[in-house]
Design a protein around this motif. Structure first.
Motif, PDB file in Angstrom:
ATOM      1  N   VAL A  23       0.852  -1.185   0.000  1.00  0.00           N
ATOM      2  CA  VAL A  23       0.000   0.000   0.000  1.00  0.00           C
ATOM      3  C   VAL A  23       0.889   1.236   0.000  1.00  0.00           C
ATOM      4  O   VAL A  23       1.902   1.288   0.693  1.00  0.00           O
ATOM      5  N   VAL A  24       0.497   2.239  -0.766  1.00  0.00           N
ATOM      6  CA  VAL A  24       1.265   3.483  -0.835  1.00  0.00           C
ATOM      7  C   VAL A  24       1.168   4.217   0.495  1.00  0.00           C
ATOM      8  O   VAL A  24       0.093   4.505   0.970  1.00  0.00           O
ATOM      9  N   ARG A  25       2.331   4.481   1.093  1.00  0.00           N
ATOM     10  CA  ARG A  25       2.343   5.256   2.333  1.00  0.00           C
ATOM     11  C   ARG A  25       2.854   6.670   2.108  1.00  0.00           C
ATOM     12  O   ARG A  25       2.590   7.552   2.892  1.00  0.00           O
ATOM     13  N   SER A  26       3.587   6.915   0.988  1.00  0.00           N
ATOM     14  CA  SER A  26       4.091   8.254   0.674  1.00  0.00           C
ATOM     15  C   SER A  26       4.182   8.439  -0.832  1.00  0.00           C
ATOM     16  O   SER A  26       4.444   7.486  -1.565  1.00  0.00           O
ATOM     17  N   VAL A  27       3.985   9.695  -1.238  1.00  0.00           N
ATOM     18  CA  VAL A  27       4.152  10.089  -2.642  1.00  0.00           C
ATOM     19  C   VAL A  27       4.958  11.387  -2.651  1.00  0.00           C
ATOM     20  O   VAL A  27       4.624  12.332  -1.939  1.00  0.00           O
ATOM     21  N   TRP A  28       6.021  11.420  -3.454  1.00  0.00           N
ATOM     22  CA  TRP A  28       6.912  12.566  -3.531  1.00  0.00           C
ATOM     23  C   TRP A  28       6.835  13.161  -4.931  1.00  0.00           C
ATOM     24  O   TRP A  28       6.880  12.430  -5.921  1.00  0.00           O
ATOM     25  N   TYR A  29       6.687  14.479  -4.992  1.00  0.00           N
ATOM     26  CA  TYR A  29       6.601  15.192  -6.260  1.00  0.00           C
ATOM     27  C   TYR A  29       7.697  16.238  -6.363  1.00  0.00           C
ATOM     28  O   TYR A  29       7.871  17.047  -5.455  1.00  0.00           O
ATOM     29  N   ASP A  30       8.418  16.224  -7.471  1.00  0.00           N
ATOM     30  CA  ASP A  30       9.306  17.319  -7.845  1.00  0.00           C
ATOM     31  C   ASP A  30       8.686  17.918  -9.099  1.00  0.00           C
ATOM     32  O   ASP A  30       8.904  17.448 -10.210  1.00  0.00           O
ATOM     33  N   ASP A  31       7.870  18.922  -8.885  1.00  0.00           N
ATOM     34  CA  ASP A  31       7.054  19.518  -9.934  1.00  0.00           C
ATOM     35  C   ASP A  31       7.488  20.971 -10.114  1.00  0.00           C
ATOM     36  O   ASP A  31       7.301  21.785  -9.218  1.00  0.00           O
ATOM     37  N   PRO A  32       8.066  21.326 -11.262  1.00  0.00           N
ATOM     38  CA  PRO A  32       8.542  22.693 -11.449  1.00  0.00           C
ATOM     39  C   PRO A  32       7.440  23.725 -11.686  1.00  0.00           C
ATOM     40  O   PRO A  32       7.733  24.920 -11.757  1.00  0.00           O
ATOM     41  N   ALA A  33       6.195  23.315 -11.761  1.00  0.00           N
ATOM     42  CA  ALA A  33       5.102  24.264 -11.994  1.00  0.00           C
ATOM     43  C   ALA A  33       5.131  25.368 -10.937  1.00  0.00           C
ATOM     44  O   ALA A  33       5.264  25.099  -9.747  1.00  0.00           O
ATOM     45  N   GLY A  34       5.045  26.595 -11.359  1.00  0.00           N
ATOM     46  CA  GLY A  34       4.991  27.726 -10.447  1.00  0.00           C
ATOM     47  C   GLY A  34       6.296  28.103  -9.778  1.00  0.00           C
ATOM     48  O   GLY A  34       6.351  29.038  -8.990  1.00  0.00           O
ATOM     49  N   ARG A  35       7.336  27.412 -10.095  1.00  0.00           N
ATOM     50  CA  ARG A  35       8.618  27.577  -9.397  1.00  0.00           C
ATOM     51  C   ARG A  35       9.253  28.943  -9.622  1.00  0.00           C
ATOM     52  O   ARG A  35      10.079  29.383  -8.822  1.00  0.00           O
ATOM     53  N   GLU A  36       8.867  29.651 -10.659  1.00  0.00           N
ATOM     54  CA  GLU A  36       9.529  30.903 -11.021  1.00  0.00           C
ATOM     55  C   GLU A  36       9.268  32.039 -10.043  1.00  0.00           C
ATOM     56  O   GLU A  36      10.069  32.963  -9.941  1.00  0.00           O
ATOM     57  N   THR A  37       8.118  32.006  -9.342  1.00  0.00           N
ATOM     58  CA  THR A  37       7.778  33.110  -8.444  1.00  0.00           C
ATOM     59  C   THR A  37       7.282  32.570  -7.102  1.00  0.00           C
ATOM     60  O   THR A  37       6.822  31.430  -7.000  1.00  0.00           O
ATOM     61  N   GLU A  38       7.354  33.424  -6.103  1.00  0.00           N
ATOM     62  CA  GLU A  38       6.845  33.034  -4.781  1.00  0.00           C
ATOM     63  C   GLU A  38       5.348  32.760  -4.839  1.00  0.00           C
ATOM     64  O   GLU A  38       4.865  31.782  -4.288  1.00  0.00           O
ATOM     65  N   GLN A  39       4.597  33.609  -5.535  1.00  0.00           N
ATOM     66  CA  GLN A  39       3.152  33.396  -5.651  1.00  0.00           C
ATOM     67  C   GLN A  39       2.852  32.106  -6.412  1.00  0.00           C
ATOM     68  O   GLN A  39       1.917  31.383  -6.075  1.00  0.00           O
ATOM     69  N   GLY A  40       3.652  31.803  -7.417  1.00  0.00           N
ATOM     70  CA  GLY A  40       3.484  30.554  -8.155  1.00  0.00           C
ATOM     71  C   GLY A  40       3.680  29.339  -7.261  1.00  0.00           C
ATOM     72  O   GLY A  40       2.927  28.368  -7.346  1.00  0.00           O
ATOM     73  N   ARG A  41       4.683  29.388  -6.395  1.00  0.00           N
ATOM     74  CA  ARG A  41       4.925  28.271  -5.467  1.00  0.00           C
ATOM     75  C   ARG A  41       3.772  28.139  -4.472  1.00  0.00           C
ATOM     76  O   ARG A  41       3.337  27.027  -4.154  1.00  0.00           O
ATOM     77  N   ILE A  42       3.273  29.269  -3.982  1.00  0.00           N
ATOM     78  CA  ILE A  42       2.126  29.240  -3.063  1.00  0.00           C
ATOM     79  C   ILE A  42       0.909  28.635  -3.767  1.00  0.00           C
ATOM     80  O   ILE A  42       0.224  27.765  -3.208  1.00  0.00           O
ATOM     81  N   ASN A  43       0.657  29.058  -4.998  1.00  0.00           N
ATOM     82  CA  ASN A  43      -0.470  28.521  -5.758  1.00  0.00           C
ATOM     83  C   ASN A  43      -0.327  27.019  -5.976  1.00  0.00           C
ATOM     84  O   ASN A  43      -1.310  26.277  -5.921  1.00  0.00           O
ATOM     85  N   LYS A  44       0.912  26.566  -6.226  1.00  0.00           N
ATOM     86  CA  LYS A  44       1.134  25.138  -6.425  1.00  0.00           C
ATOM     87  C   LYS A  44       0.837  24.362  -5.146  1.00  0.00           C
ATOM     88  O   LYS A  44       0.181  23.322  -5.184  1.00  0.00           O
ATOM     89  N   VAL A  45       1.298  24.853  -4.018  1.00  0.00           N
ATOM     90  CA  VAL A  45       1.030  24.178  -2.745  1.00  0.00           C
ATOM     91  C   VAL A  45      -0.475  24.053  -2.536  1.00  0.00           C
ATOM     92  O   VAL A  45      -0.977  22.979  -2.197  1.00  0.00           O
TER      93      VAL A  45
END
Length: 131
Positions: A56-78
């Motif tokens: 059974v999956v207990r963890s999932v890890w994402y390295d997703d560059p979406a929104g990475r360019e700006t602080e607001q983009g990172r907040i939106n991604k979260v």
């Protein structure tokens, strides 16, 4: 809002279902460490690792560059990831140590850790009182 291109893999999913999903994005490689193993896939737009335990999956890890360019983009991604894994109102930010943000959702039995400096996300299974 950011449109996520990563697959939604819920914690608690059976690992054989997840491996089929990962194959849609490439050949999942099994990686092992002393404490755990995972299935990792590197797609053109993101990286993803799934950590099963007892099939059974207990963890999932994402390295997703979406929104990475700006602080607001990172907040939106979260927020996009949080809403993908439950109602935003069910999530609570319980710890922000400057490097990691720890979000908890007892309704969805999930917690999310956001790595601020590397901009990566990991969802883990969570039961209140049994973190």
């Amino acid at each position: 809002m950011i449109a996520l291109v990563t697959p939604r893999i819920a914690v608690g999913t059976e690992d054989n279902e997840v491996i089929a999903v990962l194959r849609l994005f490439g050949s999942p490689a099994r990686e092992e460490s002393e404490r755990e193993y995972c299935y990792r896939v590197e797609a053109p737009l993101f990286e993803l690792a799934v950590y099963p335990q007892d099939a059974v999956v207990r963890s999932v890890w994402y390295d997703d560059p979406a929104g990475r360019e700006t602080e607001q983009g990172r907040i939106n991604k979260v927020y996009a990831y949080l809403t993908r894994y439950g109602q935003l109102t069910d999530w609570e930010l319980r710890l922000d140590n400057g490097w990691m943000h720890y979000w908890f959702n007892p309704v969805a039995h999930a917690k999310m850790v956001y790595g601020v400096h590397k901009d990566v996300i990991r969802f883990n299974r969570y039961d209140e009182g049994h973190a």
